[in-house]
Write a protein that holds these residues in place. Structure first.
Motif, mmCIF file in Angstrom:
data_model
loop_
_atom_site.group_PDB
_atom_site.id
_atom_site.type_symbol
_atom_site.label_atom_id
_atom_site.label_comp_id
_atom_site.label_asym_id
_atom_site.label_seq_id
_atom_site.Cartn_x
_atom_site.Cartn_y
_atom_site.Cartn_z
ATOM 1 N N GLY A 107 79.962 96.582 -58.252
ATOM 2 C CA GLY A 107 80.437 96.245 -59.585
ATOM 3 C C GLY A 107 80.939 94.821 -59.609
ATOM 4 N N PRO A 108 81.489 94.410 -60.739
ATOM 5 C CA PRO A 108 81.928 93.016 -60.868
ATOM 6 C C PRO A 108 83.252 92.789 -60.143
ATOM 7 N N CYS A 109 83.492 91.556 -59.759
ATOM 8 C CA CYS A 109 84.787 91.217 -59.169
ATOM 9 C C CYS A 109 85.884 91.582 -60.163
ATOM 10 N N ALA A 110 85.795 91.029 -61.372
ATOM 11 C CA ALA A 110 86.784 91.335 -62.403
ATOM 12 C C ALA A 110 86.086 91.957 -63.607
ATOM 13 N N VAL A 111 86.751 92.943 -64.207
ATOM 14 C CA VAL A 111 86.276 93.471 -65.484
ATOM 15 C C VAL A 111 86.541 92.405 -66.543
ATOM 16 N N LYS A 159 94.178 91.159 -60.932
ATOM 17 C CA LYS A 159 93.616 90.288 -59.896
ATOM 18 C C LYS A 159 94.702 89.451 -59.240
ATOM 19 N N PRO A 160 94.841 89.516 -57.925
ATOM 20 C CA PRO A 160 95.781 88.615 -57.251
ATOM 21 C C PRO A 160 95.127 87.248 -57.116
ATOM 22 N N ARG A 161 95.654 86.243 -57.758
ATOM 23 C CA ARG A 161 95.032 84.915 -57.730
ATOM 24 C C ARG A 161 95.915 83.911 -57.020
ATOM 25 N N THR A 162 95.295 83.071 -56.232
ATOM 26 C CA THR A 162 96.032 82.074 -55.459
ATOM 27 C C THR A 162 96.879 81.168 -56.350
ATOM 28 N N SER A 163 96.364 80.821 -57.500
ATOM 29 C CA SER A 163 97.084 79.917 -58.398
ATOM 30 C C SER A 163 97.535 80.647 -59.659
ATOM 31 N N PRO A 164 98.763 80.349 -60.148
ATOM 32 C CA PRO A 164 99.249 81.011 -61.364
ATOM 33 C C PRO A 164 98.472 80.569 -62.600
ATOM 34 N N PHE A 165 97.674 79.506 -62.465
ATOM 35 C CA PHE A 165 96.969 78.998 -63.619
ATOM 36 C C PHE A 165 95.560 79.594 -63.741
ATOM 37 N N SER A 166 95.214 80.529 -62.845
ATOM 38 C CA SER A 166 93.886 81.157 -62.890
ATOM 39 C C SER A 166 93.948 82.457 -63.694
ATOM 40 N N PHE A 167 92.783 82.934 -64.152
ATOM 41 C CA PHE A 167 92.653 84.197 -64.889
ATOM 42 C C PHE A 167 93.150 85.360 -64.028
ATOM 43 N N GLN A 173 92.906 100.596 -54.600
ATOM 44 C CA GLN A 173 92.603 99.590 -53.587
ATOM 45 C C GLN A 173 93.841 98.753 -53.273
ATOM 46 N N VAL A 174 94.116 98.582 -51.965
ATOM 47 C CA VAL A 174 95.148 97.644 -51.525
ATOM 48 C C VAL A 174 94.420 96.397 -51.051
ATOM 49 N N GLY A 175 94.710 95.263 -51.655
ATOM 50 C CA GLY A 175 94.011 94.020 -51.330
ATOM 51 C C GLY A 175 94.467 93.435 -50.006
ATOM 52 N N SER A 176 93.665 92.512 -49.527
ATOM 53 C CA SER A 176 93.914 91.906 -48.223
ATOM 54 C C SER A 176 95.302 91.275 -48.131
ATOM 55 N N ARG A 177 95.715 90.575 -49.205
ATOM 56 C CA ARG A 177 97.003 89.876 -49.184
ATOM 57 C C ARG A 177 98.183 90.841 -49.264
ATOM 58 N N ASN A 178 97.906 92.099 -49.576
ATOM 59 C CA ASN A 178 98.976 93.093 -49.674
ATOM 60 C C ASN A 178 98.973 94.106 -48.531
ATOM 61 N N MET A 179 98.156 93.888 -47.505
ATOM 62 C CA MET A 179 98.071 94.890 -46.441
ATOM 63 C C MET A 179 99.416 95.133 -45.781
ATOM 64 N N GLN A 180 100.258 94.083 -45.747
ATOM 65 C CA GLN A 180 101.587 94.286 -45.166
ATOM 66 C C GLN A 180 102.675 94.210 -46.237
ATOM 67 N N ASN A 181 102.309 94.554 -47.468
ATOM 68 C CA ASN A 181 103.282 94.698 -48.551
ATOM 69 C C ASN A 181 103.753 96.149 -48.479
ATOM 70 N N PHE A 182 104.778 96.362 -47.653
ATOM 71 C CA PHE A 182 105.129 97.737 -47.290
ATOM 72 C C PHE A 182 105.713 98.512 -48.462
ATOM 73 N N SER A 237 107.259 85.939 -44.976
ATOM 74 C CA SER A 237 105.924 85.418 -44.675
ATOM 75 C C SER A 237 104.828 86.349 -45.173
ATOM 76 N N ARG A 238 105.003 87.658 -44.983
ATOM 77 C CA ARG A 238 103.957 88.618 -45.367
ATOM 78 C C ARG A 238 103.863 88.771 -46.890
ATOM 79 N N ASN A 239 104.831 88.242 -47.618
ATOM 80 C CA ASN A 239 104.823 88.333 -49.072
ATOM 81 C C ASN A 239 104.530 87.010 -49.773
ATOM 82 N N MET A 240 104.145 85.995 -49.012
ATOM 83 C CA MET A 240 103.939 84.688 -49.649
ATOM 84 C C MET A 240 102.876 84.748 -50.735
ATOM 85 N N GLN A 241 101.899 85.641 -50.585
ATOM 86 C CA GLN A 241 100.885 85.773 -51.631
ATOM 87 C C GLN A 241 101.003 87.111 -52.353
#
Lengths: 338, 338, 338, 338
Positions: C101-105, C132-140, C183-192, D186-190
């Motif tokens: 499917g698409p990255c974003a709906v 969507k977790p986006r690197t920049s706050p200015f992204s969709f 789905q738990v995204g890559s950047r949240n794998m250790q978001n306990f 560190s694990r929450n930076m993103q």
């Protein structure tokens, strides 16, 4: 090459960049942005000019390459796939060429036993180390010339070409007398003295990727061999160093499509050194063939428990036979054969 | 060495491990856990035995080293700090020894101009490359023997010992005739043929860390030199390859206390190659001295804009003079002097 | 756990280690080597004790784990493969389950167009991002609940289960109302905090590997979900951060056999995020299936040129159809089906 | 942004790129090279446009950023250094601010003992964890609100501001009631959901660098906080994940000069988490101050042997007192004070 000036760079600073580019024979185009001035340096050889040439000038913020630093290994230099031919076997064609054998040649008996077994299972090239680069000076360093002689004997008896490593520029001529393919090991990928000497030998070369070198650096190292007029080059991906500690090196599976896209050279994969453990070898060998690798380099030992080096990553002859069966299926599913 | 058996390993599998250990002359102690059997292999040479020796046996889950694989470079082998003495200058003592000069020797004029400037600012050893290992075959490769002669002239005129790189085993004798310290570059740290030849020369050696080698591998490479009876070894940290892309390499500042803890060898730092950009060099040079480095290796060029190699990371003579002032303050604050 | 004492550690220091181990309920065995004393700490829960517990004691040189820090995710805890069942589709069995499917709906039209196309080509689960977790706050940042509603509509119309990401503990209940797999995204794998809340939801979970987390850390993160009584866990390898810069992330192909060896959980692969470029996706998708992956997560967009996010890594519907054909061949060659 | 076309790209492909750029409000300049066409996209907001916007178009070979993706954190956005003021203490000025305390708050006695000791030695801010992000769910997770109360008590008694971590968006208001500085681990930076909630709280924030995030990603994460109108941001370098295994993380010492060059935000260093071992902490703490860090975050425990978390990296109060003496010397040598 794209030269970005700092915000507020003066006219004379931009001029310096332009003059330097022109003095090197390049054309220049200026982009006077609202915030930034950007200078594009144009010409077909900009890839061979270090970025520092411009980065060091006052008022320059950054310099970015557009052209790759490698030239002879690039697909732009040569569009069609290169084929390397060794004793009638073509690497880079429809056949997935399997090179197998022991990590180190230990004795005539050990070598012949493995060689016969891998040939029976369908391997077409015999691998085996006579000179071994070892991390510690207190480890077994290989049999040297005696090992080369054993390899040459095996080739005659079984009609299998032989690939073996050279580690010292002093030994290039010696090894070239015995071997069909000269192997450059991962730790020597940027040993430019060795590359130059091997390039001059005009023998087919298997160039392993440095375990921490980018694909760009790898193809630039291939340029050292190609620049000596040697165009019989086989690239070999063998795993890169990452933070993951469950295996010895992480096989970079994406290196296969990336090399195919940017270079005309054939690429094979060594799953044994990447994995470091026999239990992981079959899965990544199969993955490599599915991803488009032109061949495999696999360690096999008649009795891994007694191997002098790297027993842990060696398959037994029967494991190898089973893997070859599986590889045949995979190769067929991607329109090739083993 | 600690051998962990898989859950449910049989008695005869444990026995195999024990027999192999005994056959190698080691003592053994068994830990029959409730879930797992663990075998400890004891003896003073277990560090020199590959873990595969045991890992390959059936029923073994993992093998862990207790002893380090290096021996001669370890602090257990030699407790007190080693001092390397070059032309009356001691590396590894109270003085923080600064080695400075151009990346590549380009001409007599360029070399003498830099050499005088760095000497005036307090550098005690002259660095300069005659043979340059370059990523691309199309880049400037150094002046070769002409460069060595210019370095020797500068030494005579200014009474400064000289450090320069050897890249080819063929050149070891040649370079040893001219240089006071033979440098092994980062890309050659595991070029064992070169290490062996340099070890035999008995000249002081500056051994740069491979940019993707662990500290353990670095000290094991030092063992290659020490095993040839050469104990005049200076280690040089020059940055490691990481994912960070704002600088060329990430200086591993913790390498300094770690090397001091595990080895008796002196360690110096090359901030220029790590940073890749002159603006970052002073901060990490100061950090290195604060962290306990025994010296620095710094690139200086009379006119970085015109440097043939690595101009971007070179300091001007006046930048260098200013940095030396700052380093004097830092050295004093940690009880040393420049 | 293996505690190695420093050379020359005193009897009372060894005793401290022994006493601490006993106070925690462990058994102890002492190895009094000639050079070193080594203490083995035995018991089935040593994997859950931090190594620091012993490393901090005086006279201790190093502490090494024998037991892994994860427990519930380990194959020792559960021998047979786990199957995750979602809307009648089993993940971890003979079928290689493709989620596409698409990255974003982006809109109803875009979503339905892709969903129909991927279903027609044989995908069985629909993927699509609403948050969507986006690197920049200015992204969709995604359509949020509107996106969830569109996904739910598509599920009803096409009878395809839906997988979508949760990025905020506040949203777990909301997303669980709409989605079949969280789905738990890559950047949240250790978001306990997020893991704990998702674990409590008892919904099937797709746990992406952190792009710089080891397999051991990944399985330990799975323990957070399993510890809440949620055992419907699918692991997802999506590439790790390395020094290689030709692709966005390096797919860790060896993670597949390693996870299969150490864990009972199914593992799928996301070639789209690893590659970052559509031209590399097919090769590594095929490699993943050959290596034994239980499924794939693939981005498809009707018009990648107009995608709001990650268009570059998206396949067109016709590229996807072609890839599915190839995957069918590969799956068959390893005894599975798509 | 620089768009490089493939060799042989057609006019209509170049046109597509130009049209897309213009439709986004950018200016365009074309470089029609002999081999390659290069399109420069100009405008002050190109940094906020994903490179994929152009990379996905047919005939595009690569897209390179000239502008950084972060905006509010950049030195171009704000030229002068930012100062963060907490309870009368300024971070980012002449003073090197030391924040010290235990890894985790364990009890009133433990906390007060450490707090008094570090204050007596010259620390000005008290650190201590109440909510702890732990790799395993079976490890001690912190005292929670009880820990916050103890921290608040210590602040009142000793007149020291308090910094403590928030791990869950649900807890932001709670922690903000007790703490002077909110720490993002560190694990929450993103963890963008957490960043947004913390940004809204308008409290000073200590933003730790993700252990595998680039400096660019770190500054872009800071933009999430700044975009909510919170400009009291302190950056904290705490070590990055590399292949080196002698320490827990490799402190990126070059991050200090690089952040100073590209951002206006103050940067402090956490040597304790980087090192993972008390013996390495002093050397890298001193290095950080020499390199220009605005402060340090150091773990101290009255009895590291009994610490519930991270005892191995904690200094004793007397080690800390000695280190503070050394830091005073280093700070003076770079024109600052502790």
């Amino acid at each position: 090459m794209i030269v970005e000036m700092v915000t507020g760079a003066g006219v004379e600073q931009v001029d310096d960049v332009v003059q330097r580019a022109k003095s090197l024979g390049f054309q220049v185009q200026l982009n006077l942005g609202t915030d930034k001035t950007v200078v594009a340096i144009l010409g077909s050889n900009t890839g061979q000019v270090p970025t520092d040439t411009f980065a060091v000038l006052p008022g320059v913020e950054s310099v970015t390459r557009v052209m790759k630093p490698y030239k002879l290994a690039s697909r732009e230099f040569k569009t069609e796939d290169s084929l390397v031919s060794v004793g009638g076997i073509e690497i880079g064609g429809k056949r997935v060429v399997v090179m197998a054998g022991p990590c180190a040649v230990e004795s005539e008996k050990q070598l012949m036993e493995v060689a016969r077994a891998v040939k029976d299972s369908g391997a077409s090239i015999l691998r085996g180390g006579a000179f071994k680069p070892r991390t510690s000076p207190f480890s077994f360093q290989g049999l040297g010339e005696v090992g080369l002689e054993l390899l040459a004997q095996a080739r005659e008896k079984l009609d299998m070409p032989v690939v073996t490593e050279v580690v010292d520029p002093h030994d290039v001529d010696l090894v070239a007398r015995y071997a069909d393919i000269l192997q450059v090991g991962s730790r020597n990928m940027q040993n430019f003295a060795l590359l130059t000497d091997i390039g001059r030998s005009k023998r087919p070369v298997l160039l392993k990727r440095g375990f921490s070198c980018t694909i760009t650096e790898w193809l630039t190292a291939a340029d050292y061999l190609l620049a000596e007029g040697n165009n019989q080059i086989i690239l070999c991906e063998r795993g890169i160093r990452t933070f993951e500690d469950s295996i010895r090196f992480s096989l970079d599976i994406s290196a296969i499509p990336v090399v195919k896209r940017f270079s005309h050279l054939p690429v094979v994969v060594d799953p044994s050194h990447a994995a470091g453990h026999y239990s992981v070898v079959p899965a990544i060998a199969k993955a490599a063939v599915a991803a488009g690798a032109d061949g495999l380099l696999i360690e096999v030992h008649p009795n891994p428990k007694e191997a002098l080096i790297d027993g842990l990553q060696s398959l037994t002859p029967s494991d190898f036979a089973r893997l070859m069966e599986e590889l045949r299926q995979i190769a067929r599913s991607v329109g090739r054969y083993v």
